[in-house]
Design a protein around this motif. Structure first.
Motif, PDB file in Angstrom:
ATOM      1  N   GLY A 154       0.700  -1.032   0.467  1.00  0.00           N
ATOM      2  CA  GLY A 154      -0.063  -0.303  -0.539  1.00  0.00           C
ATOM      3  C   GLY A 154       0.630   1.096  -0.309  1.00  0.00           C
ATOM      4  N   VAL A 155       2.391   1.357   0.361  1.00  0.00           N
ATOM      5  CA  VAL A 155       2.610   2.416   0.652  1.00  0.00           C
ATOM      6  C   VAL A 155       3.055   2.778  -0.529  1.00  0.00           C
ATOM      7  CG1 VAL A 155       4.646   3.297   1.447  1.00  0.00           C
ATOM      8  CG2 VAL A 155       3.649   1.900   3.929  1.00  0.00           C
ATOM      9  N   LEU A 156       4.259   1.062  -1.153  1.00  0.00           N
ATOM     10  CA  LEU A 156       4.658   1.965  -2.773  1.00  0.00           C
ATOM     11  C   LEU A 156       3.264   2.620  -3.658  1.00  0.00           C
ATOM     12  CD1 LEU A 156       5.895  -1.311  -3.961  1.00  0.00           C
ATOM     13  CD2 LEU A 156       6.644   0.564  -3.303  1.00  0.00           C
ATOM     14  N   LEU A 157       1.526   1.913  -3.191  1.00  0.00           N
ATOM     15  CA  LEU A 157       0.745   2.425  -4.112  1.00  0.00           C
ATOM     16  C   LEU A 157       0.788   4.370  -4.006  1.00  0.00           C
ATOM     17  CD1 LEU A 157      -1.976   2.106  -6.101  1.00  0.00           C
ATOM     18  CD2 LEU A 157      -3.270   1.003  -4.384  1.00  0.00           C
ATOM     19  N   VAL A 158       1.223   4.629  -3.084  1.00  0.00           N
ATOM     20  CA  VAL A 158       0.761   5.597  -2.359  1.00  0.00           C
ATOM     21  C   VAL A 158       1.311   6.766  -2.958  1.00  0.00           C
ATOM     22  CG1 VAL A 158       0.420   7.231  -0.447  1.00  0.00           C
ATOM     23  CG2 VAL A 158      -0.986   5.440  -0.614  1.00  0.00           C
ATOM     24  N   ALA A 159       3.057   6.298  -3.211  1.00  0.00           N
ATOM     25  CA  ALA A 159       4.465   6.751  -3.448  1.00  0.00           C
ATOM     26  C   ALA A 159       3.920   6.590  -4.796  1.00  0.00           C
ATOM     27  CB  ALA A 159       5.312   5.908  -3.121  1.00  0.00           C
ATOM     28  N   ALA A 160       3.430   5.773  -6.327  1.00  0.00           N
ATOM     29  CA  ALA A 160       3.154   6.145  -7.489  1.00  0.00           C
ATOM     30  C   ALA A 160       2.187   6.918  -8.105  1.00  0.00           C
ATOM     31  CB  ALA A 160       2.979   4.466  -8.018  1.00  0.00           C
ATOM     32  N   LEU A 161       0.461   6.829  -6.807  1.00  0.00           N
ATOM     33  CA  LEU A 161      -0.331   8.049  -6.669  1.00  0.00           C
ATOM     34  C   LEU A 161       0.426   9.358  -6.499  1.00  0.00           C
ATOM     35  CD1 LEU A 161      -3.410   6.006  -4.669  1.00  0.00           C
ATOM     36  CD2 LEU A 161      -2.932   6.024  -7.584  1.00  0.00           C
ATOM     37  N   GLY A 162       1.622   9.565  -5.704  1.00  0.00           N
ATOM     38  CA  GLY A 162       1.822  10.888  -4.929  1.00  0.00           C
ATOM     39  C   GLY A 162       2.710  11.379  -6.513  1.00  0.00           C
ATOM     40  N   VAL A 163       3.360  10.841  -6.830  1.00  0.00           N
ATOM     41  CA  VAL A 163       3.967  10.816  -7.900  1.00  0.00           C
ATOM     42  C   VAL A 163       3.009  11.237  -9.565  1.00  0.00           C
ATOM     43  CG1 VAL A 163       5.403  10.186 -10.040  1.00  0.00           C
ATOM     44  CG2 VAL A 163       5.961   9.946  -7.703  1.00  0.00           C
ATOM     45  N   LEU A 164       1.599  10.759  -9.802  1.00  0.00           N
ATOM     46  CA  LEU A 164       1.297  10.515 -10.694  1.00  0.00           C
ATOM     47  C   LEU A 164       0.453  12.236 -10.665  1.00  0.00           C
ATOM     48  CD1 LEU A 164      -0.457   7.160 -11.321  1.00  0.00           C
ATOM     49  CD2 LEU A 164       1.180   8.672 -12.259  1.00  0.00           C
ATOM     50  N   ALA A 165      -0.092  12.351  -8.843  1.00  0.00           N
ATOM     51  CA  ALA A 165      -0.312  13.642  -8.175  1.00  0.00           C
ATOM     52  C   ALA A 165       0.013  15.154  -9.108  1.00  0.00           C
ATOM     53  CB  ALA A 165      -0.948  13.266  -7.195  1.00  0.00           C
ATOM     54  N   LEU A 166       1.802  14.536  -9.679  1.00  0.00           N
ATOM     55  CA  LEU A 166       2.748  15.723  -9.410  1.00  0.00           C
ATOM     56  C   LEU A 166       2.947  16.869 -10.610  1.00  0.00           C
ATOM     57  CD1 LEU A 166       5.421  14.949  -6.594  1.00  0.00           C
ATOM     58  CD2 LEU A 166       4.409  17.104  -6.516  1.00  0.00           C
ATOM     59  N   ARG A 167       2.161  15.354 -11.603  1.00  0.00           N
ATOM     60  CA  ARG A 167       2.543  15.807 -12.851  1.00  0.00           C
ATOM     61  C   ARG A 167       1.674  17.389 -13.210  1.00  0.00           C
ATOM     62  NH1 ARG A 167      -0.874  11.707 -13.323  1.00  0.00           N
ATOM     63  NH2 ARG A 167      -2.489  11.792 -15.617  1.00  0.00           N
ATOM     64  N   ALA A 168       1.792  18.289 -14.277  1.00  0.00           N
ATOM     65  CA  ALA A 168       1.269  19.148 -14.704  1.00  0.00           C
ATOM     66  C   ALA A 168       0.161  18.452 -15.609  1.00  0.00           C
ATOM     67  CB  ALA A 168       1.891  19.871 -15.374  1.00  0.00           C
ATOM     68  N   PRO A 169      -1.105  19.411 -15.403  1.00  0.00           N
ATOM     69  CA  PRO A 169      -2.038  18.434 -16.086  1.00  0.00           C
ATOM     70  C   PRO A 169      -1.799  18.305 -17.911  1.00  0.00           C
ATOM     71  CG  PRO A 169      -3.084  20.344 -15.244  1.00  0.00           C
ATOM     72  CD  PRO A 169      -1.535  20.383 -14.940  1.00  0.00           C
ATOM     73  N   GLY A 170      -1.913  16.659 -18.163  1.00  0.00           N
ATOM     74  CA  GLY A 170      -1.663  16.487 -19.931  1.00  0.00           C
ATOM     75  C   GLY A 170      -0.875  16.195 -19.906  1.00  0.00           C
ATOM     76  N   GLU A 171       0.223  16.308 -19.059  1.00  0.00           N
ATOM     77  CA  GLU A 171       1.219  15.256 -19.733  1.00  0.00           C
ATOM     78  C   GLU A 171       1.368  14.313 -19.082  1.00  0.00           C
ATOM     79  OE1 GLU A 171       5.478  15.807 -16.283  1.00  0.00           O
ATOM     80  OE2 GLU A 171       4.238  17.715 -16.578  1.00  0.00           O
ATOM     81  N   SER A 172       2.253  13.457 -19.815  1.00  0.00           N
ATOM     82  CA  SER A 172       2.499  12.008 -19.885  1.00  0.00           C
ATOM     83  C   SER A 172       3.576  11.881 -18.889  1.00  0.00           C
ATOM     84  CB  SER A 172       3.099  11.584 -21.040  1.00  0.00           C
ATOM     85  OG  SER A 172       3.483   9.965 -21.471  1.00  0.00           O
ATOM     86  N   PRO A 173       3.424  10.322 -17.912  1.00  0.00           N
ATOM     87  CA  PRO A 173       4.207  10.846 -16.824  1.00  0.00           C
ATOM     88  C   PRO A 173       5.849   9.596 -17.664  1.00  0.00           C
ATOM     89  CG  PRO A 173       2.688   8.970 -16.868  1.00  0.00           C
ATOM     90  CD  PRO A 173       2.210   9.802 -18.171  1.00  0.00           C
ATOM     91  N   ALA A 174       5.478   9.296 -18.947  1.00  0.00           N
ATOM     92  CA  ALA A 174       6.566   9.248 -19.298  1.00  0.00           C
ATOM     93  C   ALA A 174       7.830   9.758 -19.984  1.00  0.00           C
ATOM     94  CB  ALA A 174       6.639   7.425 -20.263  1.00  0.00           C
TER      95      ALA A 174
END
Lengths: 315, 490
Positions: A154-174
């Protein structure tokens, strides 16, 4: 004094020196490299302590993936030539003195409790037949204390969600690195990728018997993803956002579902009936390995500053 | 009782997969989890403390979840805060289309945060508590980044570094505990810890970690920026539940595992820090120009009250008959304060969110005349402030009354000064806001309000009323708290 003890003392000394240098390197990027070396040395310490599972995880995650992320971050911040500003100022020396004092105190404290207390290791052994796997570490992680491990996933999942929340609108995480990788690098990747996948599968399967398991397998898969990202072929860009989310959550969700299946079979949560334990644990570990791999590669692939993502650059 | 953890966690998974329905899923889950919390409380009152062996392995081999009166009250608290906050958030995200993406990120993280908190409250194992705290902390940091602009990001980074430094201390302390006792199960630890070096180092490490996480002065520096830069629905969760969960762990471990190594002097020092927190946090709150920063500093001050319990309870434990005389009163007063503060603080942040959302600024001077335009939100702010100051009838009053009684009965009258001074200072800063809000709007400026919704205003109001109700119905919560009292009074 035996040869083994000499080796151990040299190893411990090297760990301390590497840690101190990583913090205090005159050029920051050198500190990053030594930090990676520190991770490798630490995994040797785990080997000497008879914890091969931890050694593999430390080498793959502590030195490998973390090293790649920190190195990448240092490059993006232009730290190749930046000097360490903290050197030779009195707060620095004060913190060194405080750290050394705390280290000495803890070492003294540990000497007072050098022998293992309690009978837990024996109990772990005694109950192994009821768990359904032979590897004690896997038994502790997935059965005795499976609930803890579920939370860790679950901690890993939260970390991933946190990273996704940080990206600018419309920006691909890759991120895509724009450069022409030499043909030999592409060729090497073509050989390394299938081998790496095979290795990950082996670690996963091996986990029930010897050193290995979901976290180690996931880390190896993530290493492959990092390699491909560096070569301009990020695997994470190949899946839709929705599929990516599903892959991120599958470890945590599948772990919970298997735990609930155990309840329908008449046990407590995460209480696998002995006859079914081995396959149930394998189902959990496979899903967790996938989520670990996708999370770690997302952490690397998404690790660009907002402007950097479009520019790419030479790694 | 396990469902109080599983429901939010499972719902988070579903909310990630179908982000479009996340708000509806979260609301249904919130109601179900609240129902589970109530059922658990009823079961605890009827049958006494409950246990659940995870994976069918009993401690020490496995992890045992335990719920006594204190845990049960904490479950009820997390549900009482989460339900109104979720209603607020759902109404907010349904209206503010521009925040749509923030909403998609908010729901899974908020649900995981709630699951993690309930994990902390139910855990009976020190390592499992570490894992649950880690999950909670990381989710809290991620939620802070949802705030606007670079301020939120830099506040979140400071929060991340502080809270994970504390986590490392905690983990190291758990390592020392295992080395010294060979078990991680709390009741087994409570019986076995002897006065030796590693016991003291374990106690010191874990104490520092939890004081950090509960933002006790002077380890509070990360809190005001993080809690004010986050969106208001997040601030409400953080300031009411996340810091309280760390303080809960502190009280739990100090009254079980560390009883045999708790030195009275340390209790006095921690109480002294609590008194400093009350004065310093309140003075800082008085100085602030911005509403949300003021409320965040108020959290620093209010957390101080909780730690006044420490010297009172440790002295009661070492005095024959002290438990019956003042120990239990101090203990109940502290827990009551935690609950009353959590409800009032969530109400303050939500009503601040309503006000800031409507007038577009969180400058305190900007809110003049707001009482006429947003009467419900202002009223909620007023009622919650009443509990914060400690005026009767409110939960805050009952808590401070019990703490004062315990301070005098124990002969440690000096804590009463801090309690009284804190009340006066609190009155000072909340009346600055209320006075501004109740004043006539200055005529040279047209206050043009963005529309708000009933659900948003009344969710803040419901929380404020809950804080008030704690002052009216006192017997039931106290009876629940008495089930499986962790302090064994000599």
């Amino acid at each position: 004094m035996t040869l083994e003890m000499l080796f151990d003392m040299a190893l411990v000394g090297a760990v301390v020196v590497a840690a101190a240098y990583a913090i205090n390197a005159p050029v920051l990027i050198a500190g990053v490299f030594v930090y990676i070396v520190f991770g490798v040395l630490l995994s040797l310490v785990w080997v000497r302590l008879g914890a091969p599972d931890l050694a593999i995880a430390e080498a793959a995650i502590g030195a490998g993936i973390t090293g790649a992320i920190v190195l990448d971050a240092a490059r993006q911040m232009g730290m190749e030539r930046r000097r360490n500003p903290r050197l030779r100022r009195w707060p620095g020396w004060l913190s060194w003195a405080a750290t050394a004092a705390v280290g000495v105190i803890f070492a003294g404290v540990f000497l007072t409790v050098s022998e293992g207390r309690g009978d837990l290791p024996q109990r772990v052994q005694a109950e192994l037949p009821r768990v359904g796997v032979e590897n004690e570490v896997t038994a502790v992680l997935l059965s005795y204390r499976g609930y803890d491990t579920w939370f860790e996933v679950g901690v890993l999942l939260v970390a991933a969600l946190g990273v996704l929340a940080l990206r600018a609108p419309g920006e691909s995480p890759a991120r895509r690195f724009r450069w022409d990788p030499p043909a030999v690098a592409d060729g090497a990747a073509d050989m390394l990728v299938p081998g790496g996948i095979l290795m990950a599968g082996y670690l996963l399967w091996q986990g029930s018997r010897g050193p290995g398991g979901a976290f180690q397998a996931g880390a190896v898969l993530a290493a492959i993803a990092v390699l491909l990202t560096l070569l301009g072929r990020p695997p994470i860009a190949r899946v839709s956002d929705r599929a990516r989310d599903a892959l991120l959550v599958v470890g945590f969700a599948d772990f919970l579902l298997v735990g609930l299946v155990a309840v329908t079979l008449g046990g407590a949560l995460f209480e696998y009936p002995p006859a079914w334990a081995a396959p149930m644990i394998l189902v959990i570990e496979s899903a967790v390995a996938v989520s670990v791999a996708v999370t770690l590669s997302l952490l690397f692939a998404a690790g660009g500053a907002a402007g950097d993502a479009s520019e790419g650059g030479v790694p | 009782m396990v469902a109080a953890i599983l429901l939010p966690m499972g719902a988070a998974c579903v909310a990630i997969l179908v982000r479009g329905y996340a708000a509806r899923i979260a609301l249904v889950t919130a109601l179900l989890t609240a129902a589970v919390s109530v059922v658990t409380a009823i079961a605890v009152v009827r049958n006494g403390p409950l246990e659940y062996a995870m994976g069918g392995w009993r401690a020490p081999l496995g992890i045992t979840l335990r719920v006594d009166g204190l845990s049960s009250l904490m479950l009820l608290l997390s549900a009482s805060v989460a339900v109104p906050v979720f209603v607020y958030a759902a109404a907010h995200y349904a209206r503010a289309r521009s925040d749509e993406r923030q909403g998609a990120d908010f729901w899974p993280l908020a649900l995981l945060l709630w699951g993690g908190l309930n994990g902390v409250f139910l855990s009976g194992d020190v390592f499992n508590q570490y894992v649950a705290v880690e999950l909670t902390s990381l989710a809290a940091v991620a939620l802070v980044t949802l705030g606007e602009g670079d301020a939120a990001l830099s506040a979140a980074l400071r929060y991340l570094l502080s809270t994970f430094a504390a986590s490392m201390f905690y983990l190291l302390g758990v390592g020392h505990l295992y080395a010294v006792a060979g078990t991680l199960d709390i009741p087994s630890l409570a019986g076995t810890l002897e006065a030796e070096a590693a016991s003291y180092s374990a106690a010191a490490l874990i104490t520092v970690a939890l004081l950090f996480k509960s933002a006790l002065f002077p380890l509070h520096f990360w809190l005001p920026r993080a809690h004010s830069a986050a969106p208001s629905q997040v601030s409400a969760l953080l300031s009411s539940l996340v810091v309280t969960s760390a303080a809960y762990l502190f009280l739990r471990l100090w009254t079980t595992v560390f009883v045999s190594v708790a030195v009275p002097v340390v209790g006095q020092i921690i109480g002294g820090l609590g008194a400093c927190a009350i004065v310093w946090g309140s003075l800082q709150a008085l100085r602030q120009q911005r509403l949300k920063v003021m409320i965040a500093y108020s959290t620093v001050a209010q957390m101080g009250y909780l730690f006044l319990v420490v010297p009172l309870v440790t002295s009661a434990l070492s005095t024959p008959g002290g438990g019956a005389l003042w120990g239990e009163t101090a203990w109940s007063g502290g827990v009551y304060h935690a609950i009353a503060h959590a409800l009032a603080k969530a109400a303050l942040f939500l009503s601040a969110g309503v006000i800031v959302g409507a007038i577009g600024t969180d400058k305190i001077v900007g809110i003049s005349g707001i009482a006429r335009q947003l009467p419900v939100a202002t009223y909620a702010f007023g009622i919650a402030s009443m509990s914060l100051i400690g005026l009767p009838p409110s939960g805050g009053f009952v808590a401070k009354w019990m703490l004062l009684t315990a301070a005098f009965k124990s002969g440690q009258w000096w804590w009463a000064i801090a309690i009284a001074a804190g009340g006066l200072l609190t009155a000072g800063y909340v009346f600055l806001v209320l006075g501004q809000g109740l004043s006539q709007a200055s005529s040279d400026r047209d206050v043009e309000l963005k529309s708000t919704s009933k659900a948003i205003e009344y969710s803040a109001f419901a929380l404020a009323v809950a804080a008030l109700a704690l002052g009216v119905r006192v017997a039931e919560p106290l009876a629940l708290l008495r089930v499986g009292l962790p302090i064994e009074m000599p």
